[in-house]
Write a protein that holds these residues in place. Structure first.
Motif, PDB file in Angstrom:
ATOM      1  N   UNK A 125      30.746  21.834  23.453  1.00  8.92           N
ATOM      2  CA  UNK A 125      30.341  20.740  22.597  1.00  8.92           C
ATOM      3  C   UNK A 125      30.841  19.416  23.166  1.00  8.92           C
ATOM      4  N   UNK A 126      30.204  18.331  22.716  1.00 11.83           N
ATOM      5  CA  UNK A 126      30.655  17.008  23.141  1.00 11.83           C
ATOM      6  C   UNK A 126      32.068  16.761  22.630  1.00 11.83           C
ATOM      7  N   UNK A 127      32.908  16.208  23.475  1.00  9.01           N
ATOM      8  CA  UNK A 127      34.308  15.973  23.130  1.00  9.01           C
ATOM      9  C   UNK A 127      34.729  14.573  23.575  1.00  9.01           C
ATOM     10  N   UNK A 128      35.741  14.036  22.909  1.00  9.29           N
ATOM     11  CA  UNK A 128      36.392  12.833  23.395  1.00  9.29           C
ATOM     12  C   UNK A 128      37.322  13.214  24.533  1.00  9.29           C
ATOM     13  N   UNK A 129      37.234  12.515  25.644  1.00  7.70           N
ATOM     14  CA  UNK A 129      38.023  12.850  26.833  1.00  7.70           C
ATOM     15  C   UNK A 129      38.887  11.666  27.246  1.00  7.70           C
ATOM     16  N   UNK A 142      32.024  17.370  33.084  1.00  5.85           N
ATOM     17  CA  UNK A 142      31.883  16.781  31.752  1.00  5.85           C
ATOM     18  C   UNK A 142      30.405  16.708  31.377  1.00  5.85           C
ATOM     19  N   UNK A 143      30.113  16.922  30.090  1.00  9.64           N
ATOM     20  CA  UNK A 143      28.739  16.867  29.617  1.00  9.64           C
ATOM     21  C   UNK A 143      28.274  15.440  29.402  1.00  9.64           C
ATOM     22  N   UNK A 144      26.976  15.268  29.347  1.00  5.44           N
ATOM     23  CA  UNK A 144      26.435  13.906  29.204  1.00  5.44           C
ATOM     24  C   UNK A 144      26.733  13.326  27.823  1.00  5.44           C
ATOM     25  N   UNK A 145      27.067  14.171  26.847  1.00  2.24           N
ATOM     26  CA  UNK A 145      27.376  13.679  25.510  1.00  2.24           C
ATOM     27  C   UNK A 145      28.883  13.502  25.277  1.00  2.24           C
ATOM     28  N   UNK A 146      29.705  13.892  26.251  1.00  2.00           N
ATOM     29  CA  UNK A 146      31.150  13.693  26.119  1.00  2.00           C
ATOM     30  C   UNK A 146      31.462  12.193  26.115  1.00  2.00           C
ATOM     31  N   UNK A 147      32.450  11.819  25.321  1.00  2.00           N
ATOM     32  CA  UNK A 147      32.827  10.413  25.172  1.00  2.00           C
ATOM     33  C   UNK A 147      34.071  10.146  26.007  1.00  2.00           C
TER      34      UNK A 147
END
Length: 197
Positions: A7-11, A81-86
């Motif tokens: 899932x998208x995550x804050x990184x 990292x995914x394209x939706x990760x922040x």
């Protein structure tokens, strides 16, 4: 990788988290050592400064080399990292780490000052050495990032779970991005603006 990790995550940048405590520890240590030199202490200034110099070197080396195997293992298993990760801004990462550790930093500074009445300047030099060790560790991470042409990131919620340790038990894996991602250069320093041509 577990399904939840997709899932998208804050990184947050690993190197930025590592070096977030370097400046406050360095300056607190320098100030405490400077004040400590003014106090004769039980051992005298000369012994205090010599002991402090030894503590400075030992602390810098221990902090710089501590858990390198753990960092290396997490780096090898880094997923893209995914394209939706922040991607968290450098300033936000630094502010969050320092806010979460402000009482620890204050207690360390108070202990360094108090120790001057026994061994002048030694406690302050120990703090300063810890800060230098964090800078050295961040620089080592930066060299790895440049060599592999990938920046290392860690999930923000994993940092929160264990007090902001980027290689703590709660951290299961890192994520990677291209070398130009985010606003921090390899090693976690501020990214310099490209020179105008």
């Amino acid at each position: 990788m577990a399904r939840g990790d997709r899932r998208a995550q804050g990184l947050a940048r690993v190197a930025v988290v590592v070096r977030a405590g370097a400046a406050p520890l360095w300056w607190a240590g320098v100030f405490a050592a400077g004040v400590g030199v003014l106090v004769p202490g039980l051992t005298g200034r000369r012994i205090g400064v010599l002991a402090g110099a030894a503590l400075f070197i030992v602390a810098a080396a221990l902090v710089a080399y501590r858990r390198r195997r753990r960092y290396t293992g997490l780096t090898r298993g880094a997923a893209r990292a995914g394209k939706h990760d922040v991607l968290q801004d450098r300033a936000v990462t630094v502010r969050n780490w320092r806010r979460g550790h402000r009482w620890w930093l204050l207690l360390a500074f108070a202990a360094a000052l108090g120790s001057s009445f026994v061994v002048p300047a030694a406690g302050g030099m120990l703090l300063a050495g810890t800060g230098v060790g964090l800078w050295l560790k961040a620089a080592w991470l930066g060299r790895r990032e440049r060599a592999e042409e990938a920046l290392l990131w860690v999930r923000v919620d994993w940092l929160d779970a264990r007090g902001g340790r980027p290689a703590g038990k709660a951290v299961k894996a890192y994520r990677g991005t291209g070398i130009a991602a985010g606003d921090a250069a390899p090693g976690g320093a501020r990214r310099r603006a490209a020179a105008l041509v």
